[in-house]
Write a protein that holds these residues in place. Structure first.
Motif, mmCIF file in Angstrom:
data_model
loop_
_atom_site.group_PDB
_atom_site.id
_atom_site.type_symbol
_atom_site.label_atom_id
_atom_site.label_comp_id
_atom_site.label_asym_id
_atom_site.label_seq_id
_atom_site.Cartn_x
_atom_site.Cartn_y
_atom_site.Cartn_z
ATOM 1 N N GLU A 24 31.197 15.559 35.208
ATOM 2 C CA GLU A 24 32.505 16.019 35.663
ATOM 3 C C GLU A 24 33.042 15.169 36.812
ATOM 4 O OE1 GLU A 24 32.070 20.206 36.374
ATOM 5 O OE2 GLU A 24 32.258 20.687 34.240
ATOM 6 N N SER A 25 32.156 14.664 37.668
ATOM 7 C CA SER A 25 32.623 13.761 38.727
ATOM 8 C C SER A 25 33.194 12.483 38.130
ATOM 9 C CB SER A 25 31.479 13.441 39.696
ATOM 10 O OG SER A 25 30.563 12.500 39.158
ATOM 11 N N ALA A 26 32.565 11.981 37.056
ATOM 12 C CA ALA A 26 33.061 10.769 36.397
ATOM 13 C C ALA A 26 34.405 11.017 35.723
ATOM 14 C CB ALA A 26 32.036 10.275 35.380
ATOM 15 N N LEU A 27 34.567 12.160 35.098
ATOM 16 C CA LEU A 27 35.825 12.466 34.422
ATOM 17 C C LEU A 27 36.979 12.597 35.422
ATOM 18 C CD1 LEU A 27 34.567 15.029 31.755
ATOM 19 C CD2 LEU A 27 35.206 12.641 31.396
ATOM 20 N N ILE A 28 36.690 13.090 36.602
ATOM 21 C CA ILE A 28 37.713 13.158 37.653
ATOM 22 C C ILE A 28 38.040 11.757 38.160
ATOM 23 C CG2 ILE A 28 38.163 13.913 40.015
ATOM 24 C CD1 ILE A 28 36.491 16.438 39.351
ATOM 25 N N ALA A 29 37.025 10.949 38.356
ATOM 26 C CA ALA A 29 37.226 9.614 38.934
ATOM 27 C C ALA A 29 37.926 8.651 37.974
ATOM 28 C CB ALA A 29 35.886 9.034 39.365
ATOM 29 N N TYR A 30 37.596 8.728 36.679
ATOM 30 C CA TYR A 30 38.078 7.730 35.729
ATOM 31 C C TYR A 30 39.109 8.287 34.746
ATOM 32 C CZ TYR A 30 33.789 5.989 37.752
ATOM 33 O OH TYR A 30 32.796 5.651 38.656
ATOM 34 N N ARG A 31 39.336 9.574 34.763
ATOM 35 C CA ARG A 31 40.402 10.257 34.030
ATOM 36 C C ARG A 31 40.411 9.905 32.549
ATOM 37 N NH1 ARG A 31 43.465 12.819 37.818
ATOM 38 N NH2 ARG A 31 43.142 12.133 39.978
ATOM 39 N N ASP A 32 41.599 9.641 32.011
ATOM 40 C CA ASP A 32 41.727 9.437 30.565
ATOM 41 C C ASP A 32 41.150 8.100 30.111
ATOM 42 O OD1 ASP A 32 42.988 11.876 30.368
ATOM 43 O OD2 ASP A 32 45.003 11.021 30.505
ATOM 44 N N VAL A 79 34.618 -1.903 30.994
ATOM 45 C CA VAL A 79 33.901 -1.793 32.258
ATOM 46 C C VAL A 79 32.792 -0.774 32.065
ATOM 47 C CG1 VAL A 79 34.019 -1.182 34.699
ATOM 48 C CG2 VAL A 79 35.963 -2.312 33.613
ATOM 49 N N LEU A 80 31.565 -1.173 32.335
ATOM 50 C CA LEU A 80 30.399 -0.310 32.169
ATOM 51 C C LEU A 80 29.979 0.235 33.526
ATOM 52 C CD1 LEU A 80 28.347 -2.636 29.781
ATOM 53 C CD2 LEU A 80 29.811 -0.704 29.120
ATOM 54 N N ILE A 81 29.790 1.541 33.600
ATOM 55 C CA ILE A 81 29.329 2.188 34.827
ATOM 56 C C ILE A 81 28.029 2.907 34.503
ATOM 57 C CG2 ILE A 81 29.868 3.870 36.627
ATOM 58 C CD1 ILE A 81 32.860 3.405 35.842
ATOM 59 N N PHE A 82 26.975 2.580 35.230
ATOM 60 C CA PHE A 82 25.650 3.144 34.968
ATOM 61 C C PHE A 82 25.365 4.211 36.018
ATOM 62 C CE2 PHE A 82 25.769 -1.199 33.367
ATOM 63 C CZ PHE A 82 25.502 -0.970 32.027
ATOM 64 N N VAL A 89 29.919 10.566 41.528
ATOM 65 C CA VAL A 89 30.801 9.607 42.178
ATOM 66 C C VAL A 89 31.993 10.339 42.785
ATOM 67 C CG1 VAL A 89 30.148 7.619 40.777
ATOM 68 C CG2 VAL A 89 31.968 9.151 39.975
ATOM 69 N N GLU A 90 32.596 9.734 43.804
ATOM 70 C CA GLU A 90 33.764 10.324 44.437
ATOM 71 C C GLU A 90 35.013 10.090 43.596
ATOM 72 O OE1 GLU A 90 33.933 8.754 48.403
ATOM 73 O OE2 GLU A 90 32.161 9.879 49.053
ATOM 74 N N ALA A 91 36.026 10.901 43.841
ATOM 75 C CA ALA A 91 37.239 10.869 43.020
ATOM 76 C C ALA A 91 37.955 9.528 43.063
ATOM 77 C CB ALA A 91 38.187 11.984 43.467
ATOM 78 N N SER A 92 37.812 8.784 44.144
ATOM 79 C CA SER A 92 38.503 7.495 44.272
ATOM 80 C C SER A 92 37.712 6.326 43.687
ATOM 81 C CB SER A 92 38.808 7.209 45.744
ATOM 82 O OG SER A 92 37.608 7.216 46.511
ATOM 83 N N SER A 93 36.601 6.605 43.032
ATOM 84 C CA SER A 93 35.771 5.528 42.488
ATOM 85 C C SER A 93 36.534 4.651 41.503
ATOM 86 C CB SER A 93 34.523 6.114 41.809
ATOM 87 O OG SER A 93 33.790 5.114 41.131
ATOM 88 N N GLY A 94 37.291 5.262 40.596
ATOM 89 C CA GLY A 94 38.024 4.490 39.601
ATOM 90 C C GLY A 94 39.021 3.530 40.231
ATOM 91 N N ALA A 95 39.752 4.030 41.229
ATOM 92 C CA ALA A 95 40.736 3.182 41.907
ATOM 93 C C ALA A 95 40.052 2.032 42.640
ATOM 94 C CB ALA A 95 41.557 4.017 42.886
ATOM 95 N N GLU A 96 38.885 2.291 43.226
ATOM 96 C CA GLU A 96 38.180 1.248 43.970
ATOM 97 C C GLU A 96 37.587 0.199 43.030
ATOM 98 O OE1 GLU A 96 37.688 0.689 47.455
ATOM 99 O OE2 GLU A 96 39.497 1.891 47.262
#
Length: 240
Positions: A24-32, A79-82, A89-96
């Motif tokens: 769920e943290s990943a889905l928030i960070a990386y969205r659709d 982009v692969l995230i392991f 992960v924090e919500a701003s991970s995708g943007a960073e």
């Protein structure tokens, strides 16, 4: 349909207590722009049932490196995230990550290290500071820091080595040979369970001893046998 930008690959084994929070943290960070690929090593609890609610589930025996490679091979993102199952992960991970990858010289990177629940004691704050200082000074990381990589770079270096331990550290070394490895200014929060279950000082000392031996050239399989004997369980990752 366009392929998702991010593929989050999560290796699991008996992780029903932590997996949902990580996903769920990943889905928030990386969205659709995110797909979830869980690679399970033979869980007998509810791990796979939880994973199926969110994405694709593969079953793969062997070490963590083998699991991660299997997940990456089936993933379709660029982009692969392991992500470890006990890490969020924090919500701003995708943007960073997007910001970091604007530079074509960046092959991959990792997050700052934090413990979960948040550190209140001095010893855990020192642990966090030490790990992050090491990452800044030496450009290294372990799986607890949610390593990410461009798919093309990951494939160019041959993915994770088939090691029972230090597969993540070796991956980072290989990525640094072909590009920059970026430390994000956003954290991955990993469970403190290992330090609490096995003893804080004992666990830290053991992992630093193993890391030193690895840097001196001792083979990972030999270290894994030592790790299992000292820790009382099979080697699962090259944590601190």
């Amino acid at each position: 349909m366009p392929s998702p930008r991010y593929s989050v690959v999560i290796p699991t084994l008996q992780e029903e207590a932590h997996l949902q929070r990580a996903i769920e943290s990943a889905l928030i960070a990386y969205r659709d722009d995110c797909e979830i690929v869980v690679v399970d090593g033979g869980s007998t609890d509810a791990t796979r049932d939880i994973a199926r609610r969110y994405g694709r589930v593969l079953v793969r025996s062997g070490g963590r490196g083998s699991q991660l490679n299997a997940g990456a091979a089936r993933a379709i993102g660029d982009v692969l995230i392991f992500l470890h199952a006990d890490t969020r992960v924090e919500a701003s991970s995708g943007a960073e990550i997007e910001r970091a990858l604007r530079s074509r010289s960046v092959a991959g990177g990792c997050h700052l290290f934090r413990v979960d629940p948040p550190a209140t004691s001095l010893r855990f704050r020192l642990l966090e500071a030490g790990v992050n200082l090491r990452s800044r000074a030496f450009g290294t990381a372990t799986g607890d820091q949610a390593i990410f990589a461009r798919r093309g770079c990951f494939e160019e270096i041959g993915g994770f080595p088939d090691y029972p331990i230090f597969e993540d550290v070796t991956l980072v070394r290989r990525l640094r040979r072909i590009g920059r490895f970026e430390l994000l200014e956003v954290a991955a929060h990993t469970s403190r369970r290992r330090w609490e279950e096995s003893g804080f000082l004992r666990t830290v000392a053991l992992h630093w001893l193993l890391r030193g031996a690895y840097r001196m050239g001792v083979k990972p399989r030999r270290l894994a046998r030592r790790y299992a004997g000292a820790d009382g369980r099979p080697a699962r990752s090259s944590r601190r």
